[in-house]
Design an enzyme around this catalytic site. Structure first.
Site, short mmCIF file in Angstrom:
data_model
loop_
_atom_site.label_atom_id
_atom_site.label_comp_id
_atom_site.label_asym_id
_atom_site.label_seq_id
_atom_site.Cartn_x
_atom_site.Cartn_y
_atom_site.Cartn_z
N SER A 113 37.93 56.89 -61.67
CA SER A 113 38.23 57.11 -60.26
C SER A 113 37.00 56.70 -59.43
O SER A 113 36.56 55.56 -59.51
CB SER A 113 38.64 58.56 -60.03
OG SER A 113 39.17 58.75 -58.75
N HIS A 122 47.03 58.64 -62.46
CA HIS A 122 45.61 58.69 -62.16
C HIS A 122 44.87 59.61 -63.13
O HIS A 122 43.76 59.30 -63.57
CB HIS A 122 45.39 59.16 -60.72
CG HIS A 122 43.99 58.99 -60.24
ND1 HIS A 122 43.37 57.76 -60.19
CD2 HIS A 122 43.06 59.89 -59.81
CE1 HIS A 122 42.14 57.90 -59.75
NE2 HIS A 122 41.93 59.19 -59.51
#
Length: 782
Positions: A647, A754
């Site tokens: 991320s 994610h």
């Protein structure tokens, strides 16, 4: 049909051109073999844990429970070079198998009769100084770990219901079950399994009289509410809402349940859309990470009587979240963004709905973000968590407001605005973020979690004394606290460097801390773990930066290769957490530096806000200063460096290799390469606009802008269902580097989102594959 996609077993393949930096290196120490020693028995004479925030030697240890408060020092652990060698064996390292692979060929994951499919095949390495008692962590051990969550005390305080999530690598699935344990359990009082756990049973909630336990289960296909009578019988399905249930709570009288579920007006019109019908979007927020396309639905409130039909009680064009009953059951508090053009704002205010009249009143400002309201037992106040802006860089502090709207929302006590209650210490196992405040029965104080310098503690907000009183001591993370109705017990989860967490219980004043479960003890005590060492350094502007260094045991005079691991968030942190990837890497001879650079949480709001509009600026300088510091003070090899992150940590990985060629290899997961496109395509476009607020800044601080400078071999790992940092971010950077004939590989995970590395989100085989590829990439290049 021909395809360029590789769907066979994992492997690292290197382009035939531009084979720079491909010399094979192996760490100095090898993964030891299991000698067959039995796991250690856990120590039951345990009270408060000791403080590890001191300079600790990086020694391999077997997991142990927190030391007693009475112990002034940690239990001594012999360093690897201090152990007495086995004199019956020859003092010689075993003969190494010659490495016949050419240096420009990548290692492959292969199956053979000697090793199971998926095993990492690497050349033999030097043996450690002495044969250790137990093996270090392996990639495959990842799916052995179980995760406990959501402890809930029964109304009489005698039992704790909780959830255990486990992975099934063979069938490539996860499942969870509800368990029970006595709050005063001794070693002989074992927890017992209450539900079958063949699906995902989560969120146990006691009825007010303690005779029933409700929980969510997806055993029917979608998450629905089930109710189990505690005196025997099968769980009965209560809800059958078309979009499932995301959250729920019992009414104070125990006759109904308040549920949260997605809805839109067309759901009640029974209009079937043809398959070719277009989707019309007029507002942002059409999809959400972890959920997918929302089809215009928003989370609404439903009332489900134990006998009768469900009733939807709200019809808002926005999500209504974190609902909480008033003590008399006449009102419901919730959080929502009911502003005009709510889709271009990330704010959320505290609202109260009066059930009898349907009237709404707002109790907090609309500019910030409110969450997790909790009524005082006397019904006069609502405690909630509040951040004054929408950047996620400000503290999420405990606030207070009069429930009837007669007062102004404010920090609960002086100094409350200086603490943050969010608990996001990254371990890629737990998903804890915020916990609802827990009121004492006299309505004069409540409990919140407080994150500080890599730890999470429980604090009591005392409204009479106007003070903040810490309840927990020593090291670790004290999570998901639940206070008993009489205020005499606190059920909680405690996690630290050496365990993902267990159920603990303490008295209402924080004393008499005791461990009730040992869900991973037998497994963890069959492995050696590396204790990280706290390190600090000065940034270029004098700011102190903290980090954690995992050092493998080394032969005298040798140095370890080093991997730099910036964390995601960016408002998150490394800290007292078991991180499987770091244990695997350290066990294979790699040192890992986990830095909390500026922008991290737990170091004060000013520290976190320094990152706003400065991605790739001073945060990058903090990382490089930390790298230089440990290289100058620890036995590390400056010629063998790698970097990896996920991320925002993936962004920093991409950015770093666009700024320097010091790193021999990089692994970037679910990352960002172009801040402008990430912001436009993410499910959080408003947030991206606030943290990097001008197009010129977004462009100049994007790794893609500087892709022509990248020389480091890069492995891009990305979930195709990632809606937070879309896969187009990896595709763009891969394309730019491949066109320049750089060493780069893109791995796309079709089902990955994610948070695909968390067991609640990613499948076991996906998680194992991702970690194998990471280890292989570094073992080939660094």
């Amino acid at each position: 049909m021909a395809t360029n996609e590789d769907t066979t077993k994992p492997r690292v393949s290197i382009p035939e051109t531009e084979q720079q930096n491909t010399e094979q290196h192996q760490p100095e120490s090898a993964e030891p073999e299991n000698t067959g020693q039995q796991p250690l028995e856990p120590d039951d004479n345990v009270t408060a844990p000791m403080d590890f925030h001191e300079q600790l030697a990086p020694t391999p240890i077997t997991p142990e429970e927190p030391a007693s408060e009475a112990e002034a020092e940690p239990t001594p652990v012999a360093e690897e070079h201090e152990q007495t060698p086995n004199t019956e064996e020859k003092n010689e390292a075993p003969e190494q198998t010659p490495n016949t692979r050419e240096k420009n060929e990548a290692p492959e994951l292969t199956a053979s009769s000697q090793q199971p499919a998926g095993t990492i095949v690497t050349p033999a390495r030097e043996a450690p100084v002495t044969a250790p008692r137990l093996p270090y962590m392996r990639v495959e051990d990842l799916t052995e770990l179980r995760v406990v969550s959501d402890p809930q005390l029964s109304p009489d305080g005698s039992q704790i219901a909780f959830t255990v999530l486990e992975s099934d690598a063979v069938h490539n699935t996860t499942r969870s079950a509800i368990w029970l344990v006595k709050s005063n359990a001794s070693k002989n009082d074992q927890p017992w399994k209450l539900t079958t756990g063949t699906a995902h049973d989560t969120q146990p909630r006691w009825s007010p009289d303690g005779r029933r336990l409700a929980f969510l289960s997806d055993r029917s296909g979608t998450p629905q509410i089930y109710v189990l009578t505690m005196y025997g019988g099968e769980a009965q399905q209560l809800s059958d809402l078309p979009q499932g249930v995301s959250d729920f709570s019992w009414s104070p009288n125990g006759r109904a349940i308040l549920a949260q579920s997605g809805w839109k007006p067309a759901d009640e019109q029974n209009l079937e859309q043809p398959g070719y019908a277009p989707t019309i979007i007029t507002r942002l927020g059409a999809y959400r990470e972890g959920t997918g396309f929302l089809h215009g639905r928003h989370q609404q409130l439903w009332l489900l009587p134990l006998a009768g039909e469900p009733t939807r009680i709200t019809s808002e064009p926005v999500d209504l979240l974190d609902a909480s009953w008033s003590p008399d059951g006449s009102e419901i508090a919730f959080c929502a963004n009911r502003r005009t053009d709510a889709d271009i704002s990330a704010s959320s205010a505290l609202w109260v709905l009066t059930l009898k009249t349907g009237q709404l009143r707002r109790l907090s400002p609309e500019d910030g973000v409110a969450a997790m309201p909790a009524w005082s037992p006397d019904g006069k106040y609502i405690a909630f968590l509040y951040s004054p802006d929408q950047t996620e860089a400000s503290n999420i502090a405990p606030w207070l407001v009069e429930a009837d709207g007669s007062g102004t929302a404010r920090p609960a006590v002086p100094g409350a605005e200086a603490i943050t209650t969010q608990v996001w210490i990254i371990d890629e196992l737990r998903t804890d973020y915020l916990t609802r405040p827990q009121w004492y029965p006299d309505s004069q104080s409540f409990i919140v979690t407080v994150q500080e310098r890599g730890q999470v503690h429980l604090s009591r907000i005392n409204l009479v004394k106007q003070s903040i009183e810490r309840l927990t001591k020593g090291n670790g993370r004290y999570l998901a606290p639940q206070l008993s109705k009489d205020g005499q017990r606190i059920a909680l989860i405690r996690a630290d460097w050496f365990t993902p967490g267990d159920i603990w219980c303490t008295d209402g004043n924080g004393e008499n801390l005791r461990k009730l479960t040992r869900v991973n003890d037998a497994f963890l005590q069959s492995r050696q773990l590396i204790r990280p060492k706290r390190v600090t350094w000065k940034a270029h502007d004098g700011l102190e930066i903290e980090g954690w260094l995992y050092l493998p045991p080394l032969r005298p005079g040798t140095r370890a290769p080093l991997l730099l691991a910036p964390h995601g968030g960016p408002t998150a942190a490394w800290g007292d957490a078991y991180v499987h990837e770091f244990q695997v890497l350290a066990g294979r001879g790699y040192a890992v530096l986990a830095p909390n650079s500026r922008g991290s949480s737990g170091y004060g709001e000013e520290f976190s806000r320094k990152l706003l509009n400065d991605w790739g600026g001073d945060d990058y300088r903090d990382l490089m200063a930390g790298l230089d510091h440990v290289l100058s003070t620890e036995p590390l090899d400056s010629s063998r460096l790698g970097i990896t992150g996920m991320s925002y940590g993936g962004y920093m990985t991409n950015w770093a290799i666009a700024q320097t060629n010091r790193f021999k290899a990089a692994v970037s997961r679910n990352s960002i390469s172009n801040i402008m496109t990430a912001g436009l395509l993410s499910d959080q476009p408003t947030w991206f606009q606030q943290v990097m607020d001008t197009p010129d800044l977004q462009r100049s601080r994007s790794p893609l802008t500087h892709a022509h400078k990248i020389q480091t071999p890069l492995l891009l790992l990305h979930g195709e269902n990632d809606l937070r940092c879309p896969i187009s971010e990896a595709v763009q950077l891969f394309t730019a580097l491949r066109q320049r004939k750089r060493v780069v590989q893109l791995v796309r995970y079709p089902e990955g989102g994610h948070l695909m590395d968390w067991p609640a989100n990613g499948s076991p085989q996906l998680r194992l594959d991702r970690l194998r590829r990471t280890v292989e990439w570094f073992e080939h290049f660094v």
